[in-house]
Design a protein around this motif. Structure first.
Motif, PDB file in Angstrom:
ATOM      1  N   ASP A   1     -11.166 -17.641  16.093  1.00 20.54           N
ATOM      2  CA  ASP A   1     -10.013 -17.086  16.799  1.00 20.54           C
ATOM      3  C   ASP A   1      -8.754 -17.330  15.980  1.00 20.54           C
ATOM      4  O   ASP A   1      -7.904 -18.157  16.312  1.00 20.54           O
ATOM      5  N   THR A   2      -8.600 -16.592  14.890  1.00 22.16           N
ATOM      6  CA  THR A   2      -7.454 -16.792  14.005  1.00 22.16           C
ATOM      7  C   THR A   2      -6.212 -16.048  14.477  1.00 22.16           C
ATOM      8  O   THR A   2      -5.098 -16.374  14.067  1.00 22.16           O
ATOM      9  N   GLY A   3      -6.399 -14.999  15.294  1.00 23.22           N
ATOM     10  CA  GLY A   3      -5.263 -14.191  15.725  1.00 23.22           C
ATOM     11  C   GLY A   3      -4.758 -13.246  14.659  1.00 23.22           C
ATOM     12  O   GLY A   3      -3.711 -12.615  14.823  1.00 23.22           O
ATOM     13  N   HIS A   4      -5.494 -13.131  13.537  1.00 26.56           N
ATOM     14  CA  HIS A   4      -5.091 -12.262  12.441  1.00 26.56           C
ATOM     15  C   HIS A   4      -6.228 -11.327  12.052  1.00 26.56           C
ATOM     16  O   HIS A   4      -7.399 -11.564  12.365  1.00 26.56           O
ATOM     17  N   VAL A   5      -5.865 -10.260  11.363  1.00 29.15           N
ATOM     18  CA  VAL A   5      -6.825  -9.339  10.781  1.00 29.15           C
ATOM     19  C   VAL A   5      -6.346  -9.052   9.361  1.00 29.15           C
ATOM     20  O   VAL A   5      -5.148  -9.130   9.070  1.00 29.15           O
ATOM     21  N   VAL A   6      -7.286  -8.745   8.457  1.00 29.32           N
ATOM     22  CA  VAL A   6      -6.943  -8.453   7.073  1.00 29.32           C
ATOM     23  C   VAL A   6      -7.290  -6.996   6.778  1.00 29.32           C
ATOM     24  O   VAL A   6      -8.386  -6.534   7.124  1.00 29.32           O
ATOM     25  N   VAL A   7      -6.372  -6.271   6.169  1.00 33.70           N
ATOM     26  CA  VAL A   7      -6.611  -4.888   5.767  1.00 33.70           C
ATOM     27  C   VAL A   7      -6.734  -4.851   4.249  1.00 33.70           C
ATOM     28  O   VAL A   7      -5.866  -5.359   3.533  1.00 33.70           O
ATOM     29  N   MET A   8      -7.812  -4.249   3.774  1.00 34.61           N
ATOM     30  CA  MET A   8      -8.059  -4.099   2.340  1.00 34.61           C
ATOM     31  C   MET A   8      -7.730  -2.677   1.922  1.00 34.61           C
ATOM     32  O   MET A   8      -8.318  -1.722   2.436  1.00 34.61           O
ATOM     33  N   ALA A   9      -6.774  -2.513   1.018  1.00 31.18           N
ATOM     34  CA  ALA A   9      -6.402  -1.202   0.484  1.00 31.18           C
ATOM     35  C   ALA A   9      -7.126  -1.004  -0.838  1.00 31.18           C
ATOM     36  O   ALA A   9      -6.965  -1.801  -1.762  1.00 31.18           O
ATOM     37  N   ARG A  10      -7.906   0.063  -0.946  1.00 33.07           N
ATOM     38  CA  ARG A  10      -8.725   0.269  -2.137  1.00 33.07           C
ATOM     39  C   ARG A  10      -7.986   1.018  -3.251  1.00 33.07           C
ATOM     40  O   ARG A  10      -8.169   0.724  -4.424  1.00 33.07           O
ATOM     41  N   THR A  11      -7.154   2.004  -2.903  1.00 26.17           N
ATOM     42  CA  THR A  11      -6.558   2.851  -3.931  1.00 26.17           C
ATOM     43  C   THR A  11      -5.683   2.050  -4.877  1.00 26.17           C
ATOM     44  O   THR A  11      -5.783   2.164  -6.102  1.00 26.17           O
ATOM     45  N   HIS A  12      -4.795   1.246  -4.305  1.00 25.86           N
ATOM     46  CA  HIS A  12      -3.913   0.414  -5.116  1.00 25.86           C
ATOM     47  C   HIS A  12      -4.229  -1.065  -4.918  1.00 25.86           C
ATOM     48  O   HIS A  12      -3.330  -1.904  -4.894  1.00 25.86           O
ATOM     49  N   GLY A  13      -5.498  -1.391  -4.757  1.00 24.40           N
ATOM     50  CA  GLY A  13      -6.014  -2.735  -4.680  1.00 24.40           C
ATOM     51  C   GLY A  13      -5.122  -3.832  -4.153  1.00 24.40           C
ATOM     52  O   GLY A  13      -4.466  -4.517  -4.928  1.00 24.40           O
ATOM     53  N   SER A  14      -5.102  -4.015  -2.819  1.00 29.08           N
ATOM     54  CA  SER A  14      -4.329  -5.119  -2.265  1.00 29.08           C
ATOM     55  C   SER A  14      -4.888  -5.506  -0.903  1.00 29.08           C
ATOM     56  O   SER A  14      -5.656  -4.761  -0.286  1.00 29.08           O
ATOM     57  N   LEU A  15      -4.495  -6.689  -0.446  1.00 22.31           N
ATOM     58  CA  LEU A  15      -4.837  -7.187   0.879  1.00 22.31           C
ATOM     59  C   LEU A  15      -3.571  -7.444   1.666  1.00 22.31           C
ATOM     60  O   LEU A  15      -2.566  -7.861   1.102  1.00 22.31           O
ATOM     61  N   ARG A  16      -3.610  -7.198   2.964  1.00 22.04           N
ATOM     62  CA  ARG A  16      -2.518  -7.605   3.853  1.00 22.04           C
ATOM     63  C   ARG A  16      -3.117  -8.322   5.056  1.00 22.04           C
ATOM     64  O   ARG A  16      -3.973  -7.774   5.762  1.00 22.04           O
ATOM     65  N   SER A  17      -2.702  -9.559   5.278  1.00 29.33           N
ATOM     66  CA  SER A  17      -3.042 -10.291   6.484  1.00 29.33           C
ATOM     67  C   SER A  17      -1.930 -10.063   7.495  1.00 29.33           C
ATOM     68  O   SER A  17      -0.746 -10.221   7.165  1.00 29.33           O
ATOM     69  N   LEU A  18      -2.286  -9.666   8.720  1.00 32.40           N
ATOM     70  CA  LEU A  18      -1.256  -9.417   9.732  1.00 32.40           C
ATOM     71  C   LEU A  18      -1.746  -9.890  11.080  1.00 32.40           C
ATOM     72  O   LEU A  18      -2.966  -9.946  11.341  1.00 32.40           O
ATOM     73  N   PRO A  19      -0.843 -10.263  11.968  1.00 31.09           N
ATOM     74  CA  PRO A  19      -1.250 -10.656  13.322  1.00 31.09           C
ATOM     75  C   PRO A  19      -1.991  -9.513  13.992  1.00 31.09           C
ATOM     76  O   PRO A  19      -1.629  -8.347  13.857  1.00 31.09           O
ATOM     77  N   LEU A  20      -3.052  -9.836  14.713  1.00 32.35           N
ATOM     78  CA  LEU A  20      -3.837  -8.829  15.423  1.00 32.35           C
ATOM     79  C   LEU A  20      -2.953  -8.142  16.463  1.00 32.35           C
ATOM     80  O   LEU A  20      -2.407  -8.799  17.346  1.00 32.35           O
ATOM     81  N   PRO A  21      -2.761  -6.811  16.336  1.00 29.22           N
ATOM     82  CA  PRO A  21      -1.904  -6.139  17.320  1.00 29.22           C
ATOM     83  C   PRO A  21      -2.442  -6.282  18.739  1.00 29.22           C
ATOM     84  O   PRO A  21      -3.644  -6.369  18.936  1.00 29.22           O
TER      85      PRO A  21
END
Length: 407
Positions: free
Chosen positions: A387-407
């Motif tokens: 139960d971290t309260g966060h989700v991570v989005v992986m962007a493939r085109t320009h290779g990056s990760l974003r951790s953000l609070p779960l909406p």
């Protein structure tokens, strides 16, 4: 109760044959290599311990990571590269904390993360590799039978299951079971396969589909214990198995979906789906199937339809454009339609039972718009364990990760 293994990324299978295992690395904090985002080269650094909660952050990925897959435990993010290596990242700021380099070439079979045995396992070409999640050390290496490449992975109860095939469209493969802690081969079986069909493992069974029917095997021995009737495509999640029409079909009509009894693989009462093509689906632990269905000729726009498998009824529907999806904390997650100029480029979460018309705490919620959540980035959702309260989005085109609070 033993924590379950989380499988992420593409569908996964593990194959164990006569090839021997080699192990290297061990406890401690070894020097490791950190990938450069620009070139994929590596520089030496030391593995670092991380304390503190999950936080919001962004981090660049190397090209090798962007072509692989990422997963997460409650303690860290782990990415598998397309060369068979690993990169561990901090939950606090996304910085690289350790890497396990490798130099294989081929399409990644995906990544499984085993929190109980503290292992991350990936397969590229004909090699399975495992890393120790605590230390960033190599845990073990296993080679597939001669001429075979790993194409799919899954895991449960301390065992990794993998499929190895001689080619991407091969109709036969070897299904292998390997112990997650040390890579010891447990059993292997020759099986029929169809590209794009998943592996699933739960409650002492392993399930695989050949595009015509589903086979259940005993997880300890690999012996067949049940076979289904016709099943063009398998959707699995939680402890559920659902047959739908094939997303590869060029026809205008599709067979009705059928829920299968995991013990016997016989059909159970199942809500009727729409006449549209079933493209992809996710299933929650409490039995809510959310299925993306679209026109047979163009799947770029359609609807997410939610079905209560336990109570045999349709729950809700919402318009969507084709995108990745996941479930967490009783909510369905996907990305907003790309043709909505007001809300596009955002992560949206919907209560699994209340749907898009939910109110109060069950109302839909959206994130802000980020570079990583844009459709052109082909974003993928990574849900950390716990139960971290966060989700991570992986962007493939320009290779990056974003951790953000779960909406």
């Amino acid at each position: 109760m033993r924590p379950r293994i989380v499988a992420v990324g593409a569908a996964l299978l593990v194959l164990a044959g006569c090839a021997g295992n080699t192990a290297s690395g061990g406890p401690g904090s070894p020097a490791v290599s950190s990938p450069s985002h620009a070139s994929g080269a590596t520089v030496e650094t030391a593995s670092m311990s991380v304390s503190g909660p999950w936080r919001a952050w962004t981090a660049a990925l190397s090209r090798q990571e962007a072509r692989g897959s990422c997963g997460a435990t409650a303690h860290q993010v782990v990415c598998a590269t397309d060369s068979g290596g690993f990169v561990g990242r901090s939950r606090a700021d996304g910085r690289v904390t350790w890497t396990v380099p490798a130099a294989d070439r081929g399409k990644s079979a995906g990544l499984v993360v085993d929190a109980a045995d503290v292992r991350a396992v990936t397969g590229v070409a004909g090699v399975l590799r495992a890393a120790d999640l605590r230390t960033g050390a190599r845990a073990w290496t296993h080679r597939s039978p001669a001429g075979s490449s790993y194409v799919t992975l899954a895991a449960a109860d301390g065992v990794v299951y993998a499929l190895a095939a001689t080619g991407p469209t091969s109709s036969t493969a070897v299904l292998e079971a390997v112990r997650a802690s040390d890579g010891r081969p447990l059993w292997h079986r020759s099986v029929a396969r169809s590209a794009g069909e998943p592996l699933a493992a739960f409650r002492g069974r392993v399930y695989h589909s050949d595009g015509s029917r589903v086979t259940a095997r005993d997880a300890r021995t690999g012996n067949t214990v049940a076979t289904s009737s016709a099943c063009p495509h398998l959707v699995t999640g939680g402890h559920y198995l659902v047959c739908t029409g094939s997303p590869l079909s060029a026809g205008d009509t599709f067979p009705p979906m059928r829920r299968l009894d995991p013990a016997t693989l016989r059909p159970l009462p199942t809500p009727r789906n729409t006449i549209d093509k079933p493209v992809r689906g996710v299933i929650s632990d409490d039995g809510v199937l959310v299925l993306y269905e679209a026109g047979a000729e163009d799947t770029s726009a359609g609807n997410w339809n939610a079905y209560d498998l336990e109570n045999d009824r349709k729950l809700w529907s919402t318009y969507a454009t084709e995108a990745d999806a996941a479930v967490a904390n009783g909510r369905f997650m996907t990305f907003t339609p790309v043709n909505d100029p007001v809300t596009r480029g955002r992560l949206i979460t919907i209560d699994l039972h209340a749907g898009p018309r939910g109110t109060g705490s069950a109302a839909p919620r959206m994130s802000a718009a980020y570079a990583q959540t844009r459709d052109g980035e082909h974003p993928l959702i990574v849900v950390p364990g716990g139960d971290t309260g966060h989700v991570v989005v992986m962007a493939r085109t320009h290779g990056s990760l974003r951790s953000l609070p779960l909406p």
